[in-house]
Design a protein around this motif. Structure first.
Motif, mmCIF file in Angstrom:
data_model
loop_
_atom_site.group_PDB
_atom_site.id
_atom_site.type_symbol
_atom_site.label_atom_id
_atom_site.label_comp_id
_atom_site.label_asym_id
_atom_site.label_seq_id
_atom_site.Cartn_x
_atom_site.Cartn_y
_atom_site.Cartn_z
ATOM 1 N N ALA A 1 12.358 6.648 -2.861
ATOM 2 C CA ALA A 1 11.514 7.236 -1.823
ATOM 3 C C ALA A 1 10.911 8.539 -2.338
ATOM 4 N N THR A 2 9.591 8.664 -2.228
ATOM 5 C CA THR A 2 8.906 9.917 -2.552
ATOM 6 C C THR A 2 8.709 10.669 -1.241
ATOM 7 N N LEU A 3 9.398 11.796 -1.090
ATOM 8 C CA LEU A 3 9.481 12.457 0.210
ATOM 9 C C LEU A 3 9.078 13.922 0.123
ATOM 10 N N SER A 4 8.359 14.383 1.132
ATOM 11 C CA SER A 4 7.964 15.796 1.162
ATOM 12 C C SER A 4 9.097 16.641 1.734
ATOM 13 N N VAL A 5 9.286 17.795 1.116
ATOM 14 C CA VAL A 5 10.390 18.702 1.455
ATOM 15 C C VAL A 5 9.868 20.135 1.398
ATOM 16 N N LEU A 6 10.315 20.967 2.312
ATOM 17 C CA LEU A 6 10.015 22.393 2.239
ATOM 18 C C LEU A 6 11.169 23.092 1.517
ATOM 19 N N VAL A 7 10.852 23.691 0.383
ATOM 20 C CA VAL A 7 11.848 24.427 -0.397
ATOM 21 C C VAL A 7 11.421 25.889 -0.431
ATOM 22 N N ASP A 8 12.182 26.737 0.242
ATOM 23 C CA ASP A 8 11.809 28.156 0.369
ATOM 24 C C ASP A 8 10.395 28.287 0.921
ATOM 25 N N GLY A 9 10.066 27.433 1.899
ATOM 26 C CA GLY A 9 8.756 27.469 2.521
ATOM 27 C C GLY A 9 7.647 26.843 1.713
ATOM 28 N N GLU A 10 7.964 26.315 0.534
ATOM 29 C CA GLU A 10 6.950 25.731 -0.344
ATOM 30 C C GLU A 10 6.942 24.214 -0.202
ATOM 31 N N PHE A 11 5.757 23.665 0.069
ATOM 32 C CA PHE A 11 5.602 22.220 0.228
ATOM 33 C C PHE A 11 5.856 21.549 -1.117
ATOM 34 N N SER A 12 6.818 20.634 -1.156
ATOM 35 C CA SER A 12 7.239 20.003 -2.403
ATOM 36 C C SER A 12 7.431 18.509 -2.191
ATOM 37 N N PHE A 13 7.517 17.788 -3.308
ATOM 38 C CA PHE A 13 7.835 16.358 -3.251
ATOM 39 C C PHE A 13 9.074 16.085 -4.089
ATOM 40 N N ALA A 14 9.946 15.242 -3.521
ATOM 41 C CA ALA A 14 11.159 14.826 -4.208
ATOM 42 C C ALA A 14 11.184 13.307 -4.298
ATOM 43 N N VAL A 15 11.687 12.797 -5.408
ATOM 44 C CA VAL A 15 11.894 11.353 -5.559
ATOM 45 C C VAL A 15 13.397 11.109 -5.470
ATOM 46 N N VAL A 16 13.777 10.341 -4.438
ATOM 47 C CA VAL A 16 15.194 10.190 -4.084
ATOM 48 C C VAL A 16 15.558 8.709 -4.043
ATOM 49 N N PRO A 17 16.690 8.315 -4.598
ATOM 50 C CA PRO A 17 17.140 6.923 -4.425
ATOM 51 C C PRO A 17 17.420 6.654 -2.948
ATOM 52 N N THR A 18 16.927 5.569 -2.437
ATOM 53 C CA THR A 18 17.183 5.267 -1.022
ATOM 54 C C THR A 18 18.660 5.023 -0.758
ATOM 55 N N ALA A 19 19.417 4.695 -1.801
ATOM 56 C CA ALA A 19 20.866 4.521 -1.634
ATOM 57 C C ALA A 19 21.546 5.816 -1.221
ATOM 58 N N ASP A 20 20.899 6.970 -1.481
ATOM 59 C CA ASP A 20 21.467 8.262 -1.094
ATOM 60 C C ASP A 20 21.106 8.652 0.330
ATOM 61 N N GLY B 1 0.805 -1.210 0.000
ATOM 62 C CA GLY B 1 0.000 0.000 0.000
ATOM 63 C C GLY B 1 0.838 1.258 0.000
ATOM 64 N N THR B 2 1.917 1.245 0.752
ATOM 65 C CA THR B 2 2.829 2.391 0.766
ATOM 66 C C THR B 2 3.426 2.626 -0.614
ATOM 67 N N CYS B 3 3.746 1.542 -1.307
ATOM 68 C CA CYS B 3 4.289 1.655 -2.664
ATOM 69 C C CYS B 3 3.274 2.301 -3.599
ATOM 70 N N VAL B 4 2.017 1.940 -3.457
ATOM 71 C CA VAL B 4 0.953 2.551 -4.266
ATOM 72 C C VAL B 4 0.914 4.059 -4.044
ATOM 73 N N THR B 5 0.903 4.457 -2.766
ATOM 74 C CA THR B 5 0.827 5.884 -2.437
ATOM 75 C C THR B 5 2.040 6.642 -2.966
ATOM 76 N N ALA B 6 3.231 6.099 -2.738
ATOM 77 C CA ALA B 6 4.460 6.785 -3.143
ATOM 78 C C ALA B 6 4.540 6.923 -4.660
ATOM 79 N N LYS B 7 4.127 5.895 -5.390
ATOM 80 C CA LYS B 7 4.163 5.979 -6.857
ATOM 81 C C LYS B 7 3.094 6.937 -7.382
ATOM 82 N N ASN B 8 1.952 6.953 -6.725
ATOM 83 C CA ASN B 8 0.909 7.886 -7.144
ATOM 84 C C ASN B 8 1.380 9.331 -6.990
ATOM 85 N N LEU B 9 2.039 9.627 -5.879
ATOM 86 C CA LEU B 9 2.571 10.974 -5.656
ATOM 87 C C LEU B 9 3.612 11.336 -6.715
ATOM 88 N N ALA B 10 4.510 10.406 -6.995
ATOM 89 C CA ALA B 10 5.552 10.669 -7.993
ATOM 90 C C ALA B 10 4.932 10.921 -9.363
#
Length: 363
Positions: A141-160, A77-86
């Protein structure tokens, strides 16, 4: 109750459910079975070789998997959510690398636990995301990040990223929902984007990916209790020779089965509505209330089952206690928060009444 289409997959999950719980991480055998069965491609976009399954299909499949191993179903289920966000926030054909393998396992977090600093050609990210299910085994990993105060999503290799093993819970132990840490990780511009408001249909999808494994766990518990009724087990300190001879036990079994059935039906009704109808903002509180009630039905059902089984149902060797703990934890996820669901529904209803009153006053 929902049967998963591929019995071989659920057999593997059931056989290794104890191992997943003990290791606080999904079993490698279970993950391999899911990948082979195409589970991780359920919400990969079709143009990248995936299925992009609808909400009801996903709800049914997660329930079937959860009946065997709720923790491993939770990872799916988590994979579904993360891929949908990406797919929603980074749909451009210029950035297909994270969908190059349609069967890759994704994890993710909507908690903005990191901040991003803009640098040439991208963003440098530093922060922490707790409770990221499947993070030790995911590729992206699809992760939420604040960039200059703006809610954003980043897709990051978990190896990083670094995994800190912080998950220590009474239930859903096998989800391996540990903490991911980024220390100045560079994310190219093509893999990070500002988030738009979530469509209500997507929010219902995300809630369903939580509820499906919980309903599945309740159904797995009912399997265990039904098997107990079919055995030579009898109520202790009675003249009955079998559980089914007791009218009270039959009543309790019927109540438990009814609650599980109602939870499943409620979930599927919400999934159908989320997947097929144009939803308005006023539908959200009503649907969230329905999903929260389904979670509470699962908890109430498993409590009935434990009463039927007695103290032996809580023996560590008994699968019933694992389902009970998984339901107790999973059904309390924020997506299924019952008191906020009641609050929001009450607010929505009162605002509707106020609007009607204003209209009548002007008439």
């Amino acid at each position: 109750m929902i049967e998963y289409a591929n019995a071989a997959t659920t057999d593997v999950l059931r056989a290794h459910a104890g191992k997943a719980e003990q290791n606080e991480r999904p079993a490698a055998e279970g993950l391999a079975a899911l990948r082979e069965d195409g589970v991780f491609a359920w919400r990969t976009p079709r143009e990248h070789g995936g299925e992009w399954a609808d909400v009801e299909t996903i709800a049914r499949r997660l329930t079937g998997l959860g009946r065997a191993c709720p923790s491993t179903a939770w990872i799916a289920g988590t994979c579904v959510t993360a891929k949908n966000l990406a797919a929603r926030f980074l749909p451009g054909s210029a950035t297909p690398e994270f969908f190059a393998d349609p069967d890759a396992l994704f994890c993710g977090s909507g908690v903005p636990g990191a901040r991003g600093e803009r640098v040439p050609d991208g963003v440098r990210v530093t922060g922490r995301w707790p409770n990221v299910s499947g993070c030790e085994d995911a590729v992206w990993a699809t992760l939420s990040v604040l960039v200059d105060g703006e809610f954003s999503f980043a897709v990051v290799p978990t190896a990083d990223l670094v995994v800190e093993r912080t998950w220590d819970m009474a239930g859903m132990c096998g989800t391996g929902s540990h903490t991911l840490v980024a220390d100045g990780v560079f994310v190219p511009a093509g893999r990070i984007a500002a988030a738009a408001p979530f469509p209500l249909g997507d929010l219902m999808l995300y809630a369903t990916t939580v509820l499906g494994p919980v309903v599945g766990a309740a159904e797995g518990a009912l399997d265990a209790v039904t098997a107990m009724f079919a055995s030579d087990r009898k109520p202790f300190m009675t003249a009955y020779s079998r559980m089914g001879e007791s009218a009270g036990a039959r009543h309790w079994l019927a109540e438990a089965a009814h609650l599980v059935d109602r939870a499943e039906k409620t979930m599927l009704e919400v999934a159908r509505e989320a997947g097929s109808a144009e939803l308005s903002p006023v539908d959200g509180p009503r649907l969230r209330m329905a999903l929260a009630d389904a979670g509470r039905d699962c908890r109430a059902a498993v409590e009935r089952m434990l009463d039927l089984h007695g103290p032996s149902g809580l023996a560590t060797s008994n699968v019933l206690q694992r389902f009970w703990r998984d339901v107790a934890v999973g059904s309390r996820h924020p997506h299924l928060n019952p008191y906020l669901a009641v609050e929001n529904l009450g607010t929505a209803l009162s605002e509707t009444v106020d609007t009607v009153s204003i209209f009548l006053d002007k008439a």
